[in-house]
Design an enzyme around this catalytic site. Structure first.
Site, PDB file in Angstrom:
ATOM      1  N   GLU A 248       0.814  -1.232   0.000  1.00 46.96           N
ATOM      2  CA  GLU A 248       0.000   0.000   0.000  1.00 46.96           C
ATOM      3  C   GLU A 248       0.838   1.268   0.000  1.00 46.96           C
ATOM      4  O   GLU A 248       0.598   2.178   0.804  1.00 46.96           O
ATOM      5  CB  GLU A 248      -0.975  -0.035   1.183  1.00 46.96           C
ATOM      6  N   ASN A 296       1.962  -5.246  -2.997  1.00 44.12           N
ATOM      7  CA  ASN A 296       0.564  -5.558  -2.688  1.00 44.12           C
ATOM      8  C   ASN A 296      -0.216  -4.261  -2.449  1.00 44.12           C
ATOM      9  O   ASN A 296       0.279  -3.362  -1.762  1.00 44.12           O
ATOM     10  CB  ASN A 296       0.550  -6.420  -1.407  1.00 44.12           C
ATOM     11  N   HIS A 332     -10.467  -6.314  -2.199  1.00 47.21           N
ATOM     12  CA  HIS A 332     -11.516  -5.977  -1.231  1.00 47.21           C
ATOM     13  C   HIS A 332     -12.586  -5.243  -2.044  1.00 47.21           C
ATOM     14  O   HIS A 332     -12.422  -4.073  -2.398  1.00 47.21           O
ATOM     15  CB  HIS A 332     -10.979  -5.065  -0.129  1.00 47.21           C
ATOM     16  N   GLU A 363      -6.275 -10.725  -1.082  1.00 52.31           N
ATOM     17  CA  GLU A 363      -7.051 -10.479   0.148  1.00 52.31           C
ATOM     18  C   GLU A 363      -8.544 -10.411  -0.161  1.00 52.31           C
ATOM     19  O   GLU A 363      -9.258  -9.549   0.340  1.00 52.31           O
ATOM     20  CB  GLU A 363      -6.614  -9.153   0.810  1.00 52.31           C
ATOM     21  N   ASP A 365     -12.425 -10.286  -0.419  1.00 51.14           N
ATOM     22  CA  ASP A 365     -13.721 -10.377   0.250  1.00 51.14           C
ATOM     23  C   ASP A 365     -14.660  -9.420  -0.465  1.00 51.14           C
ATOM     24  O   ASP A 365     -14.224  -8.534  -1.195  1.00 51.14           O
ATOM     25  CB  ASP A 365     -13.638 -10.098   1.769  1.00 51.14           C
TER      26      ASP A 365
HETATM   27  O1  9MR Z   1      -7.622  -7.730   8.660  1.00 48.69           O
HETATM   28  C1  9MR Z   1      -6.708  -6.870   9.297  1.00 48.69           C
HETATM   29  C2  9MR Z   1      -7.355  -6.263  10.542  1.00 48.69           C
HETATM   30  O2  9MR Z   1      -7.575  -7.267  11.508  1.00 48.69           O
HETATM   31  C3  9MR Z   1      -6.485  -5.157  11.087  1.00 48.69           C
HETATM   32  O3  9MR Z   1      -7.166  -4.512  12.159  1.00 48.69           O
HETATM   33  C4  9MR Z   1      -6.168  -4.171  10.013  1.00 48.69           C
HETATM   34  C5  9MR Z   1      -5.311  -3.044  10.554  1.00 48.69           C
HETATM   35  O4  9MR Z   1      -4.642  -2.372   9.597  1.00 48.69           O
HETATM   36  O5  9MR Z   1      -5.499  -4.841   8.952  1.00 48.69           O
HETATM   37  C6  9MR Z   1      -6.328  -5.781   8.330  1.00 48.69           C
HETATM   38  O6  9MR Z   1      -5.697  -6.357   7.216  1.00 48.69           O
HETATM   39  C7  9MR Z   1      -5.361  -5.455   6.147  1.00 48.69           C
HETATM   40  C8  9MR Z   1      -4.159  -6.008   5.436  1.00 48.69           C
HETATM   41  O7  9MR Z   1      -3.116  -6.258   6.351  1.00 48.69           O
HETATM   42  C9  9MR Z   1      -3.682  -5.063   4.363  1.00 48.69           C
HETATM   43  N1  9MR Z   1      -4.745  -4.750   3.430  1.00 48.69           N
HETATM   44  C10 9MR Z   1      -5.996  -4.336   4.015  1.00 48.69           C
HETATM   45  C11 9MR Z   1      -6.457  -5.339   5.080  1.00 48.69           C
HETATM   46  C12 9MR Z   1      -7.820  -4.944   5.618  1.00 48.69           C
HETATM   47  O8  9MR Z   1      -7.751  -3.700   6.266  1.00 48.69           O
END
Ligand code: 9MR
Length: 448
Positions: A248, A296, A332, A363, A365
């Protein structure tokens, strides 16, 4: 299906709802040490029986577990042979076939992936396809405390991403002091189940401890980044051979990837400069010459301003000889992020594979909250987007961001518009039963 105009509308809607880029559900919201807040704890043609091999990768036959420490571990539906060379090859009826350029174990230049005739799990459908495709899930330490979760996760998936446990704040909570326990638990569980693991993530602006995000000085930040990458990859060497090296690094005015794309401010960008991305990949390559190294990002799934920017960034890396192996499209879909049809995804991914890179759904969903994505649209998206990846031999993995609806990060993230309701975003319900979304994904993996 929704198209670009809808995306713009959605973007406007999200702005109206207060979902600016500083609070998007992709973790932009936190930079301090307590980052984890939401969530739940935590050139050939393919043939019918071809052999595949990846660089140093293990190869297994149809019912075998995919395993191996080398990059690109694969399995083939029948007649698999292993090899230590870099060339991915798929051939008709085991007659040999040509190397595909030494790029990976993903079918190289294969023009099509051949689906399995039948399969009783997603994992099996992926393993029996030719070339095979990894089916992954984000796994949380909390989830592994539940027997149903473990059963479904292990049976249906061949690839694991730790949802939070391999992020910087979890692994290096104070400078130079590493804490491996919760990550090791997930990695060891994955290996017991013959699953491959993706390290997520080495360099990210979020879930970064305060001591790191407040560091100043180019040399200091460079040294800290080098130490982190080196120590983490060193600890997991021979267990983890695919990595999200940078996550990101690009932002836009909207979380849907629209408007003013630019490098995202972070301690890495601010102190080192844009070169930090090249540097991170170079350090990772020094640490592990065989690992697959990925960039990513979210809302780069369909053609928009953000993904055009990312494309140019990645193309520049390829042109400069920076050791990047692939790009993860988070996928997402729905609030707070973008939407993308299967056709959008196919065209968009192809640009990246034309650069010689692997692509992954990293990732996935699909959020039903806020009435933005209807039930029918969700089913069509699941089928068509998975199909788009499956049809590309260089799309090497499809990872879902969680196992069951009840544990989805979306449920508790305000930008996702759930307001205490379930996001209904995944393939299994709260009782770990298969949903229709599961059936649509399975159909896509079986070429139906
Ligand atoms: O699913 C993850 C969530 O439990 C955390 O609170 C969050 C904090 O940043 O990160 C989520 O996972 C993220 C992933 O690491 C990177 N891409 C976006 C995902 C969803 O926010």
């Amino acid at each position: 299906m929704r198209s670009a105009p809808f995306t713009l509308l959605l973007s406007a809607f999200l702005f109206a709802a207060g979902c600016s880029d500083s609070g998007d559900g992709n973790g932009d919201e936190t930079t301090g040490s307590g980052g984890a807040t939401g969530g739940t704890g935590g050139g050939t043609t393919s043939g019918s029986s071809g052999a595949t091999s990846g660089s140093g990768g293990a190869t297994s036959a149809s019912s075998g577990a995919t395993s191996g420490s080398g990059g690109g571990a694969t399995s083939a539906s029948s007649g698999a042979t292993s090899g230590s060379g870099g060339g991915a090859t798929s051939a008709s009826s085991g007659t040999g076939g040509e190397g595909a350029g030494g790029s990976d174990g993903a079918g190289g230049g294969a023009s099509a992936r051949v689906p399995a005739a039948s399969a009783s799990t997603l994992r099996e459908a992926g393993e029996k396809a030719n070339p095979p495709i990894l089916i992954g899930a984000a796994i949380s330490g909390g989830g592994l405390g539940n027997n149903d979760y473990k059963r479904v996760a292990g049976a249906e998936h061949s690839y694991v991403t730790a949802e939070n446990e391999m992020k910087w704040d979890s692994l290096e909570p104070s400078a130079g002091n590493f804490s491996w326990g919760s990550a090791d638990n997930i990695v060891n569980w994955a290996r017991q189940n013959n699953m491959k693991i993706k390290g997520h993530t080495l360099v990210w602006h979020n879930q970064l401890p305060g001591w790191m995000s407040s560091m100043t000085g180019k040399d200091n930040v460079t040294a800290a980044m080098r130490r982190h990458i080196t120590q983490v990859m060193g600890h997991f060497k021979d267990r983890v051979d695919t990595w999200d090296v940078v996550n990101e690094a690009v932002q836009t005015d909207s979380d849907t990837g629209v408007g003013n794309p630019r490098m995202r401010p972070s301690v890495f960008l601010n102190q080192i400069g844009e070169n930090y991305i090249d540097l991170a990949f170079q350090i990772a390559r020094e640490q592990d010459p065989k690992a697959k190294l990925y960039y990513n990002d979210y809302s780069i799934d369909a053609r928009n301003a953000k993904v055009d920017f990312v494309y140019n960034m990645v193309k520049g890396m390829v042109d400069r000889g920076v050791p990047i192996d692939g790009v993860g499209f988070q996928m997402h879909i729905g609030p707070p992020n973008n939407e993308a049809t299967g056709a959008d995804v196919a065209a968009n991914m192809k640009r990246f594979t034309d650069l010689g890179l692997e692509v992954l759904i990293s990732e996935m969903d699909i959020n039903r909250c806020g009435g933005v994505v209807t039930a029918e649209e969700q089913l069509a998206y699941y089928h068509d987007i998975v199909e788009a990846c499956f049809k590309l031999p260089k799309c090497t993995a499809i990872t879902f961001w969680g196992i069951n609806d009840g544990r989805s990060w979306l449920n508790s993230w305000s930008g996702a518009l759930c307001n205490g309701q379930s996001s209904q975003s995944l393939l299994f319900n709260d009782q770990y039963g298969k949903k229709e979304t599961y059936n649509r994904v399975m159909n896509a993996l079986l070429g139906k």
